[in-house]
Design an enzyme around this catalytic site. Sequence first.
Site, PDB file in Angstrom:
ATOM      1  N   ASN A  59      38.308  38.667  40.114  1.00 34.86           N
ATOM      2  CA  ASN A  59      37.172  39.516  40.487  1.00 34.86           C
ATOM      3  C   ASN A  59      36.493  39.864  39.171  1.00 34.86           C
ATOM      4  O   ASN A  59      36.921  40.808  38.492  1.00 34.86           O
ATOM      5  CB  ASN A  59      37.638  40.774  41.219  1.00 34.86           C
ATOM      6  CG  ASN A  59      36.448  41.646  41.621  1.00 34.86           C
ATOM      7  OD1 ASN A  59      35.329  41.411  41.182  1.00 34.86           O
ATOM      8  ND2 ASN A  59      36.703  42.646  42.441  1.00 34.86           N
ATOM      9  N   ARG A  86      24.211  43.188  49.180  1.00 32.77           N
ATOM     10  CA  ARG A  86      23.840  44.221  48.214  1.00 32.77           C
ATOM     11  C   ARG A  86      22.549  43.824  47.471  1.00 32.77           C
ATOM     12  O   ARG A  86      21.768  43.056  47.989  1.00 32.77           O
ATOM     13  CB  ARG A  86      25.032  44.507  47.288  1.00 32.77           C
ATOM     14  CG  ARG A  86      26.218  45.104  48.066  1.00 32.77           C
ATOM     15  CD  ARG A  86      27.381  45.472  47.170  1.00 32.77           C
ATOM     16  NE  ARG A  86      26.989  46.497  46.206  1.00 32.77           N
ATOM     17  CZ  ARG A  86      27.769  46.901  45.193  1.00 32.77           C
ATOM     18  NH1 ARG A  86      28.979  46.374  45.034  1.00 32.77           N
ATOM     19  NH2 ARG A  86      27.347  47.833  44.354  1.00 32.77           N
ATOM     20  N   ALA A 138      31.032  43.049  37.405  1.00 32.91           N
ATOM     21  CA  ALA A 138      29.617  42.845  37.035  1.00 32.91           C
ATOM     22  C   ALA A 138      29.395  41.513  36.310  1.00 32.91           C
ATOM     23  O   ALA A 138      28.301  40.933  36.390  1.00 32.91           O
ATOM     24  CB  ALA A 138      29.131  43.998  36.177  1.00 32.91           C
ATOM     25  N   ASP A 154      32.354  28.846  32.395  1.00 31.97           N
ATOM     26  CA  ASP A 154      32.778  27.720  31.554  1.00 31.97           C
ATOM     27  C   ASP A 154      34.280  27.742  31.291  1.00 31.97           C
ATOM     28  O   ASP A 154      34.926  26.692  31.257  1.00 31.97           O
ATOM     29  CB  ASP A 154      32.023  27.737  30.219  1.00 31.97           C
ATOM     30  CG  ASP A 154      30.585  27.263  30.359  1.00 31.97           C
ATOM     31  OD1 ASP A 154      30.221  26.743  31.434  1.00 31.97           O
ATOM     32  OD2 ASP A 154      29.818  27.412  29.392  1.00 31.97           O
ATOM     33  N   PRO A 186      35.133  44.476  34.512  1.00 32.75           N
ATOM     34  CA  PRO A 186      34.766  45.823  34.089  1.00 32.75           C
ATOM     35  C   PRO A 186      34.609  46.815  35.235  1.00 32.75           C
ATOM     36  O   PRO A 186      34.111  46.474  36.307  1.00 32.75           O
ATOM     37  CB  PRO A 186      33.423  45.629  33.374  1.00 32.75           C
ATOM     38  CG  PRO A 186      32.931  44.296  33.796  1.00 32.75           C
ATOM     39  CD  PRO A 186      34.140  43.470  34.084  1.00 32.75           C
ATOM     40  N   GLU A 239      37.782  33.446  44.100  1.00 29.11           N
ATOM     41  CA  GLU A 239      36.936  34.597  43.749  1.00 29.11           C
ATOM     42  C   GLU A 239      37.154  35.701  44.781  1.00 29.11           C
ATOM     43  O   GLU A 239      37.181  35.435  45.980  1.00 29.11           O
ATOM     44  CB  GLU A 239      35.472  34.133  43.796  1.00 29.11           C
ATOM     45  CG  GLU A 239      34.453  35.215  43.617  1.00 29.11           C
ATOM     46  CD  GLU A 239      33.012  34.706  43.768  1.00 29.11           C
ATOM     47  OE1 GLU A 239      32.787  33.679  44.468  1.00 29.11           O
ATOM     48  OE2 GLU A 239      32.113  35.352  43.212  1.00 29.11           O
ATOM     49  N   HIS A 279      35.791  39.733  45.822  1.00 26.60           N
ATOM     50  CA  HIS A 279      34.980  40.944  45.630  1.00 26.60           C
ATOM     51  C   HIS A 279      35.350  41.941  46.714  1.00 26.60           C
ATOM     52  O   HIS A 279      35.444  41.574  47.891  1.00 26.60           O
ATOM     53  CB  HIS A 279      33.483  40.629  45.697  1.00 26.60           C
ATOM     54  CG  HIS A 279      33.050  39.729  44.598  1.00 26.60           C
ATOM     55  ND1 HIS A 279      32.899  40.176  43.301  1.00 26.60           N
ATOM     56  CD2 HIS A 279      32.799  38.403  44.590  1.00 26.60           C
ATOM     57  CE1 HIS A 279      32.574  39.145  42.545  1.00 26.60           C
ATOM     58  NE2 HIS A 279      32.505  38.058  43.291  1.00 26.60           N
ATOM     59  N   HIS A 337      27.824  38.204  37.874  1.00 22.92           N
ATOM     60  CA  HIS A 337      26.401  37.920  38.024  1.00 22.92           C
ATOM     61  C   HIS A 337      25.709  37.566  36.709  1.00 22.92           C
ATOM     62  O   HIS A 337      24.508  37.341  36.688  1.00 22.92           O
ATOM     63  CB  HIS A 337      25.714  39.140  38.658  1.00 22.92           C
ATOM     64  CG  HIS A 337      26.515  39.768  39.765  1.00 22.92           C
ATOM     65  ND1 HIS A 337      26.821  39.078  40.921  1.00 22.92           N
ATOM     66  CD2 HIS A 337      27.129  40.978  39.871  1.00 22.92           C
ATOM     67  CE1 HIS A 337      27.565  39.874  41.701  1.00 22.92           C
ATOM     68  NE2 HIS A 337      27.768  41.016  41.089  1.00 22.92           N
TER      69      HIS A 337
HETATM   70  C1  DQA Z   1      32.444  43.822  42.658  1.00 29.51           C
HETATM   71  C2  DQA Z   1      30.967  43.591  42.975  1.00 29.51           C
HETATM   72  C3  DQA Z   1      30.149  43.524  41.698  1.00 29.51           C
HETATM   73  O1  DQA Z   1      28.777  43.290  42.008  1.00 29.51           O
HETATM   74  C4  DQA Z   1      30.256  44.833  40.934  1.00 29.51           C
HETATM   75  O2  DQA Z   1      29.560  44.736  39.717  1.00 29.51           O
HETATM   76  C5  DQA Z   1      31.659  45.266  40.731  1.00 29.51           C
HETATM   77  C6  DQA Z   1      32.646  45.052  41.787  1.00 29.51           C
HETATM   78  C7  DQA Z   1      33.289  44.010  43.937  1.00 29.51           C
HETATM   79  O3  DQA Z   1      34.499  43.873  43.844  1.00 29.51           O
HETATM   80  O4  DQA Z   1      32.739  44.326  45.005  1.00 29.51           O
HETATM   81  O5  DQA Z   1      31.983  45.890  39.729  1.00 29.51           O
HETATM   82  O6  DQA Z   1      32.940  42.673  41.987  1.00 29.51           O
END
Ligand code: DQA
Length: 148
Positions: free
Chosen positions: A73, A106, A76, A86, A9, A97, A99, A79
């Site tokens: 990625n 953060r 949100a 799953d 998202p 993964e 980010h 978390h």
């Molecule tokens: C994110 C980090 C997440 O905490 C955040 O909610 C995002 C983007 C990143 O790519 O840095 O939407 O996944």
Amino acid sequence: MKLLILNGPNLNMLGIREKHLYGAQTYEDLQLNILKRARELGLDVDIFQSNHEGELVDKIQSAYGEMDGIIINPAAYTHTSVAILDALKAVNLPAAEVHLTDISQREPFRQISYAGMACQAHFIGLGFEGYGKALEWMKENAAVSPAQ
Ligand code: DQA
């Protein structure tokens, strides 16, 4: 090698959302960047973005038997989503993964990554380059599935 690239998202709002964190480049720029890197590496990619957790789960499930790996990625949902964790465990494909920002630096609520628990590689805080590194990792580490 066929890879699923999943974005969660608000990543469609890149270039608009919190530019001080995520930069001025748009989601279209990100897709073009991934496609260029994938072409250079000789990889096939299917890039998918959704703001809906269930759609991301459906897309992960659809990778079973079809894809050689998943780069995700979850934004949100990183978390919060045990469902995405799953789903990644269920399909049991090589997973990386990504980010854009360094979530370890953060807010406290960003310190846990459920999806990350099902990933063998993590590219955090490298901006768009994280996807490029994940593609390289996949090329080196994910085996191509036998023809169906
Ligand atoms: C994110 C980090 C997440 O905490 C955040 O909610 C995002 C983007 C990143 O790519 O840095 O939407 O996944």
